[in-house]
Design an enzyme around this catalytic site. Structure first.
Site, PDB file in Angstrom:
ATOM      1  N   PHE A  54       6.838 -20.222   4.081  1.00  0.00           N
ATOM      2  CA  PHE A  54       8.021 -19.300   4.212  1.00  0.00           C
ATOM      3  C   PHE A  54       7.489 -18.117   5.496  1.00  0.00           C
ATOM      4  O   PHE A  54       6.534 -18.001   5.943  1.00  0.00           O
ATOM      5  CB  PHE A  54       8.143 -18.349   2.938  1.00  0.00           C
ATOM      6  CG  PHE A  54       9.381 -17.283   3.091  1.00  0.00           C
ATOM      7  CD1 PHE A  54      10.723 -18.136   3.171  1.00  0.00           C
ATOM      8  CD2 PHE A  54       9.119 -16.038   3.109  1.00  0.00           C
ATOM      9  CE1 PHE A  54      11.644 -17.348   3.162  1.00  0.00           C
ATOM     10  CE2 PHE A  54      10.470 -15.328   3.415  1.00  0.00           C
ATOM     11  CZ  PHE A  54      11.653 -15.827   3.191  1.00  0.00           C
ATOM     12  N   ASP A  95      -2.463 -15.361   1.476  1.00  0.00           N
ATOM     13  CA  ASP A  95      -1.033 -15.284   1.266  1.00  0.00           C
ATOM     14  C   ASP A  95      -0.960 -15.855  -0.061  1.00  0.00           C
ATOM     15  O   ASP A  95      -0.794 -16.947  -0.314  1.00  0.00           O
ATOM     16  CB  ASP A  95      -0.093 -15.818   2.369  1.00  0.00           C
ATOM     17  CG  ASP A  95       1.195 -15.602   1.940  1.00  0.00           C
ATOM     18  OD1 ASP A  95       1.599 -15.372   0.958  1.00  0.00           O
ATOM     19  OD2 ASP A  95       2.132 -15.610   2.914  1.00  0.00           O
ATOM     20  N   HIS A 130       2.738 -17.137  -3.889  1.00  0.00           N
ATOM     21  CA  HIS A 130       3.288 -18.210  -5.000  1.00  0.00           C
ATOM     22  C   HIS A 130       2.129 -18.356  -5.959  1.00  0.00           C
ATOM     23  O   HIS A 130       2.253 -19.089  -6.732  1.00  0.00           O
ATOM     24  CB  HIS A 130       3.183 -19.613  -3.970  1.00  0.00           C
ATOM     25  CG  HIS A 130       4.280 -19.621  -3.168  1.00  0.00           C
ATOM     26  ND1 HIS A 130       4.497 -20.684  -2.352  1.00  0.00           N
ATOM     27  CD2 HIS A 130       5.113 -18.471  -2.532  1.00  0.00           C
ATOM     28  CE1 HIS A 130       5.426 -20.569  -1.524  1.00  0.00           C
ATOM     29  NE2 HIS A 130       5.917 -19.444  -1.617  1.00  0.00           N
ATOM     30  N   GLN A 152       9.442 -10.828  -5.400  1.00  0.00           N
ATOM     31  CA  GLN A 152      10.776 -10.844  -5.104  1.00  0.00           C
ATOM     32  C   GLN A 152      11.444 -11.589  -6.363  1.00  0.00           C
ATOM     33  O   GLN A 152      10.830 -12.252  -7.200  1.00  0.00           O
ATOM     34  CB  GLN A 152      11.423 -11.491  -3.854  1.00  0.00           C
ATOM     35  CG  GLN A 152      10.535 -12.713  -3.356  1.00  0.00           C
ATOM     36  CD  GLN A 152      11.501 -13.925  -3.782  1.00  0.00           C
ATOM     37  OE1 GLN A 152      11.749 -14.066  -4.844  1.00  0.00           O
ATOM     38  NE2 GLN A 152      11.612 -14.850  -2.825  1.00  0.00           N
ATOM     39  N   LYS A 164       9.947 -14.973  -7.621  1.00  0.00           N
ATOM     40  CA  LYS A 164       8.659 -15.322  -7.912  1.00  0.00           C
ATOM     41  C   LYS A 164       7.950 -15.285  -9.486  1.00  0.00           C
ATOM     42  O   LYS A 164       8.881 -14.678 -10.138  1.00  0.00           O
ATOM     43  CB  LYS A 164       7.957 -13.983  -7.177  1.00  0.00           C
ATOM     44  CG  LYS A 164       8.018 -14.023  -5.686  1.00  0.00           C
ATOM     45  CD  LYS A 164       7.385 -15.330  -5.089  1.00  0.00           C
ATOM     46  CE  LYS A 164       7.435 -15.461  -3.408  1.00  0.00           C
ATOM     47  NZ  LYS A 164       8.516 -15.846  -2.761  1.00  0.00           N
ATOM     48  N   ARG A 195      -0.710   9.981   4.433  1.00  0.00           N
ATOM     49  CA  ARG A 195      -0.995  11.046   3.438  1.00  0.00           C
ATOM     50  C   ARG A 195      -1.830  10.804   2.316  1.00  0.00           C
ATOM     51  O   ARG A 195      -1.635   9.595   1.683  1.00  0.00           O
ATOM     52  CB  ARG A 195       0.238  11.665   2.902  1.00  0.00           C
ATOM     53  CG  ARG A 195       1.121  12.334   3.810  1.00  0.00           C
ATOM     54  CD  ARG A 195       2.398  12.900   3.260  1.00  0.00           C
ATOM     55  NE  ARG A 195       2.078  14.335   2.581  1.00  0.00           N
ATOM     56  CZ  ARG A 195       3.027  15.132   2.003  1.00  0.00           C
ATOM     57  NH1 ARG A 195       4.016  14.521   1.668  1.00  0.00           N
ATOM     58  NH2 ARG A 195       2.691  16.239   1.703  1.00  0.00           N
ATOM     59  N   TYR A 205       0.990  18.534   4.071  1.00  0.00           N
ATOM     60  CA  TYR A 205       1.197  17.628   5.103  1.00  0.00           C
ATOM     61  C   TYR A 205       0.187  17.042   6.064  1.00  0.00           C
ATOM     62  O   TYR A 205       0.207  17.379   7.425  1.00  0.00           O
ATOM     63  CB  TYR A 205       2.351  18.334   5.882  1.00  0.00           C
ATOM     64  CG  TYR A 205       3.703  18.529   4.756  1.00  0.00           C
ATOM     65  CD1 TYR A 205       4.530  17.353   4.536  1.00  0.00           C
ATOM     66  CD2 TYR A 205       4.025  19.647   4.453  1.00  0.00           C
ATOM     67  CE1 TYR A 205       5.567  17.403   3.721  1.00  0.00           C
ATOM     68  CE2 TYR A 205       5.099  19.579   3.404  1.00  0.00           C
ATOM     69  CZ  TYR A 205       5.924  18.621   3.116  1.00  0.00           C
ATOM     70  OH  TYR A 205       6.914  18.592   2.100  1.00  0.00           O
ATOM     71  N   ARG A 265       5.677   2.537  -0.277  1.00  0.00           N
ATOM     72  CA  ARG A 265       5.410   2.750  -1.553  1.00  0.00           C
ATOM     73  C   ARG A 265       6.577   2.210  -2.646  1.00  0.00           C
ATOM     74  O   ARG A 265       7.635   2.140  -2.271  1.00  0.00           O
ATOM     75  CB  ARG A 265       5.751   4.339  -1.907  1.00  0.00           C
ATOM     76  CG  ARG A 265       4.521   5.177  -1.130  1.00  0.00           C
ATOM     77  CD  ARG A 265       4.716   6.600  -1.717  1.00  0.00           C
ATOM     78  NE  ARG A 265       6.000   7.197  -1.485  1.00  0.00           N
ATOM     79  CZ  ARG A 265       6.530   7.993  -0.459  1.00  0.00           C
ATOM     80  NH1 ARG A 265       5.452   8.270   0.601  1.00  0.00           N
ATOM     81  NH2 ARG A 265       7.713   8.550  -0.356  1.00  0.00           N
TER      82      ARG A 265
HETATM   83  C1  LIG Z   1       4.602 -17.531   1.046  1.00  0.00           C
HETATM   84  C2  LIG Z   1       5.227 -16.441   1.307  1.00  0.00           C
HETATM   85  N1  LIG Z   1       4.692 -15.199   1.738  1.00  0.00           N
HETATM   86  C3  LIG Z   1       5.325 -14.213   1.972  1.00  0.00           C
HETATM   87  C4  LIG Z   1       6.618 -13.848   1.448  1.00  0.00           C
HETATM   88  C5  LIG Z   1       7.135 -12.562   1.319  1.00  0.00           C
HETATM   89  O1  LIG Z   1       7.501 -11.932   0.482  1.00  0.00           O
HETATM   90  P1  LIG Z   1       8.872 -11.030   0.164  1.00  0.00           P
HETATM   91  O2  LIG Z   1       9.917 -11.829   0.035  1.00  0.00           O
HETATM   92  O3  LIG Z   1       8.484 -10.326  -1.139  1.00  0.00           O
HETATM   93  O4  LIG Z   1       8.737  -9.927   1.480  1.00  0.00           O
HETATM   94  C6  LIG Z   1       7.137 -15.105   0.679  1.00  0.00           C
HETATM   95  C7  LIG Z   1       8.601 -14.961  -0.015  1.00  0.00           C
HETATM   96  O5  LIG Z   1       9.214 -14.566  -0.480  1.00  0.00           O
HETATM   97  C8  LIG Z   1       6.596 -16.162   0.674  1.00  0.00           C
HETATM   98  O6  LIG Z   1       7.227 -17.249  -0.090  1.00  0.00           O
END
Ligand SMILES: Cc1ncc(COP(=O)(O)O)c(C=O)c1O
Length: 410
Positions: free
Chosen positions: A99, A170, A173, A196, A199, A228, A235, A245
């Site tokens: 992605f 990464d 998935h 998201q 997922k 912070r 501050y 966050r």
């Molecule tokens: C392989 C991969 N990396 C990163 C992301 C990015 O995540 P987000 O959509 O939460 O920003 C995604 C997709 O959603 C993804 O499929």
């Protein structure tokens, strides 16, 4: 077996009319936790407790010393790159098949993504393709555990440590994935996750970074909190950062999602084995291969390629449309990142699109031949899986029959 039923795309009855399992799923756990946030009257992490509890539970589940919850997976990637010390002018090796966020995060911090091809059957970066993508400017690499299949982290680690580069997993998935007895947090590297809507666990949006060291976790906390410290009331801004966050509501939902995840993974594993066996029996369908070293694949996607030497007349995008008409949640695979317009708007390698395509023949093929199915097809029962395989078989019907149907339906 030749299936002569009329395609749903041409007005015939679809294989599937009953819905598959819904996604996202929720229950009393989410409701109770959300009520807790409303009652505690603190809706942000600064004074609440849900985000902190979620981080502890998520880290423990993945075998990582520490985790930090953030706003989404793309921001998690940018933060992880920052923590790894990647800066403007550096190069970061990313897989060509992923992605777009994987390469876009690199570009957003001013570094250049260089591309590694992926294995044709597991869709993952390999030690060889990583080695081929390295230059003297490379400071990091981002292997993507595509569709939940953990890359060969031992082999990648050997290549990376030999060249002094940092690996960032990464794992957007790969919640709950295990390779050679080790979970994502047990590979001695930073890892990022996404929450998201589609997922494997979700709060609509959200992300996390897991850390191998306390020092990295502390630095990331500062940077995701406008610099912070957690207890600051004066501050004090001690690092250059931003606001990434997660809010208390998201963490409340994610704690319940995490509790449900192991049972869902077990169900997906069971059904994926059945689905992949059925798909492999179909002529010219090549399902995602599972390395023998994979202990658990949580199956963010079920994926396969259509072999054009067996089905020379078959257009993959047509096939996806035909599957959708049959009631199957099917999608085309990601294009290689360099096949998008956005890729060329940031720092790019010194090569044309055509040259990158020649260097990444497997990503090209997967992008053109690949189909993915939403993981909810694996969350029901065996009949669901059998329906998916029957639908693929139906739409693969010999081309002459299809042409006759198309002519008959005008
Ligand atoms: C392989 C991969 N990396 C990163 C992301 C990015 O995540 P987000 O959509 O939460 O920003 C995604 C997709 O959603 C993804 O499929």
């Amino acid at each position: 077996m030749t299936n002569t039923a009329t395609l749903a795309l041409h007005g015939g009855p679809p294989i599937r009319t009953a819905p598959f399992a819904s996604w996202p799923q929720s229950g009393q756990g989410e409701r109770d936790n959300l009520d807790r946030v409303l009652e505690q009257g603190q809706w942000w992490r600064t004074t609440g407790e849900q985000v902190r509890l979620f981080e502890e539970e998520f880290a423990a589940f993945h075998g990582a010393p520490r985790a930090l919850a953030v706003t989404n997976g793309t921001n998690a990637l940018e933060l992880a790159l920052d923590i790894a010390g990647v800066a403007r002018g550096n190069e970061v090796v990313v897989p060509a098949f992923t992605f777009i966020s994987t390469s876009m995060a690199v570009q957003r911090i001013g570094a250049t993504p260089t591309l590694a091809d992926v294995d044709l059957d597991t869709y993952c970066m390999t030690p060889d393709t990583l080695a081929a993508g390295l230059t003297s400017a490379t400071t990091a690499a981002i292997p993507v555990h595509l569709a939940g299949h953990i890359c060969d982290m031992d082999g990648l680690g050997t290549v990376a440590s030999g060249r002094g580069i940092t690996l960032i997993q990464d794992a957007a998935h790969a919640h709950g994935a295990v390779r050679r007895g080790r979970r994502v947090g047990e590979h001695d590297s930073l890892a990022i996750f996404s929450f998201q809507n589609g997922k494997l666990m979700t709060a609509g949006e959200g992300g996390a970074v897991t850390f191998a060291s306390d020092a990295d976790a502390e630095e990331a906390f500062l940077r995701h909190n406008c610099g912070r410290p957690a207890d600051d009331i004066l501050y004090r801004h001690e690092a250059l950062g931003s606001n990434h966050r997660m809010c208390e509501f998201s963490a409340a939902v994610l704690r319940a999602q995490l509790a449900r995840l192991p049972e869902q993974i077990a169900r997906r594993e069971r059904h994926a084995r059945r689905l992949y066996a059925a798909l492999a029996a179909l002529d010219g369908i090549v399902p995602l291969r599972r390395d023998s070293e994979i202990d658990v694949n949580p199956h963010y996607m079920a994926m396969f390629r259509v072999d054009p030497t067996v089905h020379p007349d078959l257009d993959r995008t047509w096939l996806v449309r035909a599957l959708v008409a049959e009631g199957i949640p099917a999608f085309v695979a990601y294009p290689p990142v360099y096949r998008t317009a956005a890729f060329w708007l940031g720092p790019v390698p010194d090569a044309s699109e055509q040259e990158l395509a020649l260097a990444c023949p497997n990503a090209e093929r997967i992008g053109a031949e690949g189909v993915w199915l939403h993981h909810r097809v694996l969350l029901g029962d065996e009949h669901d899986v059998d329906d998916v395989a029957r639908a693929v078989e139906k739409v693969l019907e010999p081309a002459p029959t299809r042409r006759a149907q198309a002519a008959a339906s005008g």
